[in-house]
Design an enzyme around this catalytic site. Structure first.
Site, short mmCIF file in Angstrom:
data_model
loop_
_atom_site.label_atom_id
_atom_site.label_comp_id
_atom_site.label_asym_id
_atom_site.label_seq_id
_atom_site.Cartn_x
_atom_site.Cartn_y
_atom_site.Cartn_z
N TYR A 143 -9.91 -56.67 -3.46
CA TYR A 143 -9.95 -55.25 -3.11
C TYR A 143 -10.08 -54.44 -4.40
CZ TYR A 143 -8.41 -50.67 -1.35
OH TYR A 143 -8.31 -49.33 -1.02
N ASP A 238 -10.59 -56.09 -12.78
CA ASP A 238 -9.83 -55.05 -12.10
C ASP A 238 -8.36 -55.44 -12.20
OD1 ASP A 238 -8.52 -53.31 -10.47
OD2 ASP A 238 -9.80 -53.62 -8.71
N LYS A 266 -1.65 -48.24 -10.84
CA LYS A 266 -0.29 -48.61 -10.48
C LYS A 266 0.70 -48.48 -11.65
CE LYS A 266 -1.90 -50.65 -6.33
NZ LYS A 266 -3.07 -51.40 -5.98
#
Ligand SMILES: *Cc1c(COP(=O)(O)O)cnc(C)c1O
Length: 427
Positions: A143, A238, A266
Site C-alpha cells: 500500500y 516507501d 507516520k
C-alpha cells in the site's frame, strides 16, 4: 448494547461515510462497530466509555515513543503559542531536514508534505520527471496511499492488465502502473523484459506492512536494486511505516540496500500530519522551484507538525542504542508467545517492533499467502482481545506496533490474554 461509543457512532454515520474518516477505523472487517477514543497516554488508549486498553495500534505506527510523550507535548504547546501556520519558510523545517539526514544519511535533499499519500505520489512524480519514463512497478499487497495511480492490485495472473481497486479511478490513470509479486524477482524481470526502457521506478515497502507484516526474503531488495540500475530506472523505498520503526535509519540500515528515493510518514511527524520524501540530490533538484517537477503545499512544513517531528526524532537520535534493542526484545517475546500458542494454526512474522499473526498454516511471504488467512477466526480473536483490554488493529492485514512504553508487564498481560483466547478456541 448501550454505550457512548454506540451513540457517537449512530450520530456519526449521519454525517460521515461509515461514521469515520478512514475506512479501516470502522471495524467492518471484524464485524462490529468502532469504539470511539477519548484519549491515550503511553501504551494505553481509553475509549469514551472509560475502558482502558493496551494499545498495539499506536495510531497505525506514529506513536513509537508512546502516545502523548511529554517532551513532544510540551514542545507542541510552546509552538502553538507562536503561531499555527505561516506559509513561509521557518527554521523548524531546516532543523527537521538536518535531523532526518543525520538519521538517514542518504536523504541528501528532502521535501516535507502532509501525508504518506502525498509523499509517495510526489516521489513517483520526481522519478518520472527525472528519468523521463512513465511506467511504475508496484507489488501486489503493498500500500502506498490512496492516489489514483497506486490503487491497483490487478487480478490474479493479469500481471500487466491492471484494473483499479477503487471506483472512481479511470483505467487511464493506472495504465502505467505494473504489478509484480512481492518476494518474486522473476515477476519483476518479466515486466522489464516487456518494457525494458519504459519503467521509471519500482516502488516497494522494504518490509511490507499493509498485507500484514511480510518480510523481504534474502536478496529480494538487492535484486530490485540491481535490476533498476541495469535499466536506468529508480528504486523507491516507501518507508512510511518502516522509517524510524525497524531502526533509526530505517530499512536501508537494516538491509544495506540503498534506494534512490525514500518516503517517510507516520513516526516522522511525531503524531502530527507530516511526511517526507527525498533522497539523491540530482533527483530532488528536479523539484520546483529548482526544477520542472511541480509539487506544492499550503500547510507543508507546518510549524506545529515539524515541532512534533523534531522532538520525536531528537529523542530517537539520543536514545536509539537503547530504544531499538529493547523494542526488538519485547516484540520478539510477544511473537514467540503467539507462535507457541498458535502452533499449527497461525504464523507470525516479526521484525523490530512490527509484527503480525496470520491465521493460516502457510508461511506468509506474499499477498497470496496472506490472503489464505482465516479472517473469521481473526475477527473472533480481535473481539476477544478487545473485550479483555487489548487493542489490536481491527484487520488481519494490518501490523501490530509496539512502543517504548510497552513494559515487560504489559507484554506478559497480553500473552496471558492470548493464552486465554487459545483456551477458549478449544472449547
Ligand atoms: C500509511 C501508509 C501510506 C499512506 O500514508 P497516509 O499518511 O495514510 O496518507 C503510504 N505508504 C505506506 C507504506 C503506509 O503504511
Amino acid at each position: 448494547m448501550n454505550s457512548k461509543s454506540q451513540d457517537l457512532y449512530q450520530q456519526s454515520i449521519k454525517y460521515m461515510p461509515g461514521g469515520v474518516n478512514s475506512p479501516v477505523r470502522a471495524f467492518k472487517a471484524v464485524g462490529r462497530n468502532p469504539v470511539f477514543i477519548d484519549h491515550a497516554k503511553g501504551d494505553r488508549i481509553f475509549d469514551v466509555d472509560g475502558n482502558e486498553y493496551i494499545d498495539y495500534v499506536l495510531s497505525w505506527g506514529p506513536n513509537i515513543l508512546g502516545s502523548a510523550e511529554e517532551h513532544v507535548v510540551e514542545a507542541v504547546k510552546k509552538a502553538v503559542e507562536k503561531g499555527l501556520t505561516y506559509g513561509a519558510p521557518t527554521e523548524n523545517e531546516l532543523i527537521l531536514a538536518e535531523i532526518v539526514q543525520k538519521l538517514v544519511p542518504s536523504m541528501e535533499m528532502i521535501r516535507l508534505v502532509n501525508s504518506g499519500t502525498e509523499a509517495t505520489m510526489s516521489a513517483i512524480r520526481a522519478a518520472r520527471g527525472f528519468t523521463k519514463k512513465n511506467k511504475l512497478i508496484k507489488f501486489r499487497g503493498c500500500y502506498h496511499g490512496h492516489s489514483d495511480g497506486l490503487l491497483v492490485q490487478a487480478g490474479s495472473g493479469a500481471l500487466t492488465q491492471n484494473v483499479p481497486d477503487s471506483a472512481g479511478v479511470p483505467a487511464s490513470c493506472v495504465k502505467d502502473t505494473l504489478v509484480a509479486d512481492y518476494n518474486d524477482i522473476s515477476s519483476v524481470e518479466k515486466l522489464f523484459e516487456e518494457f525494458p526502457d519504459d519503467i521509471a521506478a519500482i516502488i516497494v515497502e522494504p518490509v511490507a506492512a499493509n498485507m500484514g507484516v511480510v518480510l523481504p526474503e534474502k536478496g529480494f531488495l538487492q535484486a530490485l536494486r540491481d535490476i533498476t540500475e541495469k535499466h536506468d530506472s529508480l528504486l523507491i523505498f516507501d518507508e512510511v511505516i518502516t522509517g524510524f520503526r525497524i531502526a533509526a535509519g530505517g530499512a536501508e540500515e537494516v538491509f544495506g540496500v540503498h534506494p534512490d528515493l525514500k518516503t517517510f510518514g507516520k513516526i516522522v511527524g511525531g503524531g502530527m500530519p507530516l511526511a517526507v520524501y527525498g533522497g539523491r540530490r540530482d533527483i530532488m533538484e528536479c523539484i520546483a522551484p529548482d526544477g520542472p517537477v511541480y509539487q506544492a503545499g499550503t500547510l507543508s512544513g507546518n510549524p506545529i507538525a515539524t515541532t512534533a517531528g523534531i522532538e520525536t526524532l531528537k529523542i530517537i537520535d539520543e536514545k536509539k542504542d537503547e530504544i531499538y534493542p529493547v523494542l526488538e526484545k519485547r516484540t520478539k517475546k510477544l511473537a514467540d508467545h503467539y507462535r507457541k500458542c498458535f502452533d499449527g494454526i497461525a504464523n507470525v512474522n516479526q521484525i523490530g517492533s512490527l509484527m503480525s499473526v496470520f491465521f493460516t498454516k502457510r508461511k506468509v511471504t506474499n499477498y497470496e499467502d496472506a490472503m489464505s488467512s482465516d479472517t473469521k477466526l481473526f475477527a473472533k480473536y480481535f473481539n476477544f482481545m478487545l473485550s479483555h483490554g487489548i487493542y489490536v488493529a481491527p484487520s488481519q492485514f494490518e501490523a501490530m506496533f509496539l512502543s517504548v512504553c510497552h513494559s515487560d508487564k504489559d507484554i506478559q498481560k497480553t500473552c496471558d490474554v492470548v493464552s486465554e483466547f487459545f483456551e477458549s478456541m478449544r472449547k
